[in-house]
Scaffold this motif. Sequence first.
Motif, mmCIF file in Angstrom:
data_model
loop_
_atom_site.group_PDB
_atom_site.id
_atom_site.type_symbol
_atom_site.label_atom_id
_atom_site.label_comp_id
_atom_site.label_asym_id
_atom_site.label_seq_id
_atom_site.Cartn_x
_atom_site.Cartn_y
_atom_site.Cartn_z
ATOM 1 N N HIS A 129 0.818 -1.208 0.000
ATOM 2 C CA HIS A 129 0.000 0.000 0.000
ATOM 3 C C HIS A 129 0.860 1.270 0.000
ATOM 4 C CE1 HIS A 129 0.777 -0.073 4.369
ATOM 5 N NE2 HIS A 129 0.522 1.207 4.335
ATOM 6 N N SER A 130 2.177 1.121 0.040
ATOM 7 C CA SER A 130 3.059 2.280 -0.139
ATOM 8 C C SER A 130 2.981 2.713 -1.608
ATOM 9 C CB SER A 130 4.497 1.926 0.240
ATOM 10 O OG SER A 130 4.589 1.588 1.613
ATOM 11 N N SER A 131 3.360 3.937 -1.887
ATOM 12 C CA SER A 131 3.260 4.453 -3.248
ATOM 13 C C SER A 131 4.146 3.663 -4.207
ATOM 14 C CB SER A 131 3.659 5.934 -3.286
ATOM 15 O OG SER A 131 5.043 6.075 -3.012
ATOM 16 N N GLN A 132 3.897 3.827 -5.503
ATOM 17 C CA GLN A 132 4.704 3.140 -6.520
ATOM 18 C C GLN A 132 6.176 3.481 -6.356
ATOM 19 O OE1 GLN A 132 3.264 1.097 -9.053
ATOM 20 N NE2 GLN A 132 5.350 0.500 -9.558
ATOM 21 N N LYS A 133 6.464 4.766 -6.158
ATOM 22 C CA LYS A 133 7.848 5.206 -6.016
ATOM 23 C C LYS A 133 8.485 4.606 -4.772
ATOM 24 C CE LYS A 133 10.680 9.417 -5.711
ATOM 25 N NZ LYS A 133 10.638 10.908 -5.694
ATOM 26 N N ALA A 134 7.770 4.650 -3.651
ATOM 27 C CA ALA A 134 8.313 4.112 -2.406
ATOM 28 C C ALA A 134 8.494 2.601 -2.493
ATOM 29 C CB ALA A 134 7.391 4.471 -1.244
ATOM 30 N N THR A 135 7.564 1.919 -3.141
ATOM 31 C CA THR A 135 7.662 0.465 -3.286
ATOM 32 C C THR A 135 8.859 0.079 -4.145
ATOM 33 O OG1 THR A 135 5.253 0.227 -3.062
ATOM 34 C CG2 THR A 135 6.452 -1.602 -4.056
ATOM 35 N N GLU A 136 9.042 0.782 -5.264
ATOM 36 C CA GLU A 136 10.174 0.490 -6.141
ATOM 37 C C GLU A 136 11.504 0.774 -5.435
ATOM 38 O OE1 GLU A 136 9.463 2.803 -9.610
ATOM 39 O OE2 GLU A 136 7.933 1.434 -10.419
ATOM 40 N N LYS A 137 11.558 1.844 -4.656
ATOM 41 C CA LYS A 137 12.785 2.160 -3.910
ATOM 42 C C LYS A 137 13.093 1.059 -2.908
ATOM 43 C CE LYS A 137 14.807 5.600 -0.794
ATOM 44 N NZ LYS A 137 14.585 6.892 -0.069
ATOM 45 N N TRP A 138 12.072 0.617 -2.202
ATOM 46 C CA TRP A 138 12.247 -0.452 -1.207
ATOM 47 C C TRP A 138 12.703 -1.742 -1.870
ATOM 48 C CZ3 TRP A 138 8.970 -4.850 -0.074
ATOM 49 C CH2 TRP A 138 9.272 -5.486 1.139
ATOM 50 N N ALA A 147 10.955 -13.134 -9.354
ATOM 51 C CA ALA A 147 9.789 -13.798 -9.938
ATOM 52 C C ALA A 147 8.477 -13.460 -9.239
ATOM 53 C CB ALA A 147 10.004 -15.310 -9.912
ATOM 54 N N VAL A 148 8.477 -12.463 -8.375
ATOM 55 C CA VAL A 148 7.274 -12.081 -7.626
ATOM 56 C C VAL A 148 6.523 -10.975 -8.371
ATOM 57 C CG1 VAL A 148 6.381 -11.149 -5.459
ATOM 58 C CG2 VAL A 148 8.352 -12.697 -5.435
ATOM 59 N N THR A 149 5.215 -11.118 -8.474
ATOM 60 C CA THR A 149 4.373 -10.053 -9.021
ATOM 61 C C THR A 149 4.025 -9.085 -7.900
ATOM 62 O OG1 THR A 149 3.401 -11.515 -10.686
ATOM 63 C CG2 THR A 149 2.182 -9.516 -10.150
ATOM 64 N N VAL A 150 4.313 -7.813 -8.085
ATOM 65 C CA VAL A 150 4.053 -6.803 -7.057
ATOM 66 C C VAL A 150 2.905 -5.908 -7.510
ATOM 67 C CG1 VAL A 150 4.986 -4.868 -5.733
ATOM 68 C CG2 VAL A 150 6.434 -6.859 -6.244
ATOM 69 N N ILE A 151 1.893 -5.789 -6.654
ATOM 70 C CA ILE A 151 0.730 -4.938 -6.924
ATOM 71 C C ILE A 151 0.741 -3.784 -5.937
ATOM 72 C CG2 ILE A 151 -1.796 -4.819 -6.894
ATOM 73 C CD1 ILE A 151 -1.826 -7.767 -7.686
ATOM 74 N N VAL A 152 0.678 -2.561 -6.445
ATOM 75 C CA VAL A 152 0.632 -1.376 -5.589
ATOM 76 C C VAL A 152 -0.828 -0.985 -5.389
ATOM 77 C CG1 VAL A 152 1.253 1.056 -5.370
ATOM 78 C CG2 VAL A 152 2.904 -0.577 -6.303
ATOM 79 N N ASP A 153 -1.234 -0.945 -4.136
ATOM 80 C CA ASP A 153 -2.625 -0.641 -3.776
ATOM 81 C C ASP A 153 -2.631 0.515 -2.787
ATOM 82 O OD1 ASP A 153 -5.429 -0.928 -3.433
ATOM 83 O OD2 ASP A 153 -5.114 -2.234 -1.709
ATOM 84 N N GLU A 154 -2.232 1.697 -3.274
ATOM 85 C CA GLU A 154 -2.048 2.843 -2.390
ATOM 86 C C GLU A 154 -3.349 3.255 -1.701
ATOM 87 O OE1 GLU A 154 0.333 7.131 -2.489
ATOM 88 O OE2 GLU A 154 0.109 5.925 -4.304
ATOM 89 N N GLU A 155 -4.493 3.049 -2.353
ATOM 90 C CA GLU A 155 -5.773 3.421 -1.753
ATOM 91 C C GLU A 155 -6.239 2.363 -0.747
ATOM 92 O OE1 GLU A 155 -5.308 3.035 -5.017
ATOM 93 O OE2 GLU A 155 -5.031 5.136 -5.614
ATOM 94 N N ARG A 156 -5.553 1.207 -0.708
ATOM 95 C CA ARG A 156 -5.847 0.105 0.206
ATOM 96 C C ARG A 156 -7.210 -0.527 -0.072
ATOM 97 N NH1 ARG A 156 -5.581 3.851 3.906
ATOM 98 N NH2 ARG A 156 -6.934 2.810 5.399
ATOM 99 N N GLU A 157 -7.636 -0.474 -1.324
ATOM 100 C CA GLU A 157 -8.905 -1.076 -1.714
ATOM 101 C C GLU A 157 -8.824 -2.594 -1.697
ATOM 102 O OE1 GLU A 157 -12.029 -1.133 -5.495
ATOM 103 O OE2 GLU A 157 -10.316 0.226 -5.506
ATOM 104 N N VAL A 158 -7.727 -3.137 -2.225
ATOM 105 C CA VAL A 158 -7.567 -4.594 -2.234
ATOM 106 C C VAL A 158 -7.441 -5.106 -0.802
ATOM 107 C CG1 VAL A 158 -6.245 -6.519 -3.168
ATOM 108 C CG2 VAL A 158 -6.407 -4.399 -4.470
ATOM 109 N N GLY A 199 3.340 5.113 3.223
ATOM 110 C CA GLY A 199 3.074 3.866 3.938
ATOM 111 C C GLY A 199 2.541 4.151 5.326
ATOM 112 N N ASN A 200 1.914 3.172 5.936
ATOM 113 C CA ASN A 200 1.364 3.366 7.270
ATOM 114 C C ASN A 200 1.621 2.159 8.154
ATOM 115 O OD1 ASN A 200 -0.973 3.534 9.415
ATOM 116 N ND2 ASN A 200 -0.718 5.575 8.530
ATOM 117 N N ARG A 201 2.097 2.430 9.354
ATOM 118 C CA ARG A 201 2.489 1.365 10.268
ATOM 119 C C ARG A 201 1.293 0.624 10.876
ATOM 120 N NH1 ARG A 201 8.059 2.502 11.731
ATOM 121 N NH2 ARG A 201 8.647 4.562 10.951
#
Length: 241
Positions: A129-138, A147-158, A199-201
């Motif tokens: 749920h972190s932003s695309q930029k933050a996720t890619e940096k991490w 081989a992992v598929t990463v989905i960014v769900d910043e709105e936390r809908e999923v 992101g949120n703890r």
Amino acid sequence: MFAKLTTKIALRKAGIPSSALSLPEYQGSKDPNASPFANVSNPFANLTVPNSLKSWATPPPPPVEIAPAPTLGTRAPGTNKLRLPVEDGRPSIVVFLRHCGCPFAEKTFLDLRRLANKFPRVNFIAVSHSSQKATEKWLSQIGGKWAVTVIVDEEREVYACWGLGLSTTYHLLNPWTQIAARKLGTQEGLWGREVDSSGNRWQIGGSWATDETGVIRWGAVSKTADDIPDLVEACKSLGAY
């Protein structure tokens, strides 16, 4: 007088100017009805909150209502970002990360990545749920997604569709979780990383395994922040071992 002199000597020895403790001059308003604080500047006007502290704030609610978590034998929830089964018909293991920067999330992702390279017939998915930029940096900091598929769900809908809302204080800050965090750092060198403001703890994580038809065969919501899923058992539930 003697006390003032002693104070000045102590400040001088400490390298602190004696004017450091003096209060700014204040000239009150000539208007007898004016507030006594009218000419006092706001000391917090230029205060900035570090991004790492913003991750402790309560995030806005997701765009959809938080649903009950899926249980064994039921079909996996479907959203525009994540639909199971996947088009190629493979079984899937889905991990919802707490946030990018969390040491427990990093440990979980490293386990997921290792198994993804070992069992190519299983589809391994991580949701952030972190932003695309933050996720890619991490991801770049921990060596990529492989081989992992990463989905960014910043709105936390999923997250909400899978029953994952915000945690309690105990879930995050109980003493056993703090001990587990220190153990993970000392034994495996995973101390956590800088947490981006996106992101949120307080976000709860979870992990599930679904078969070729999209039916839940393993998994649950994380009980506490340090609840690292046994992804080997997830693979076994899909017949990967």
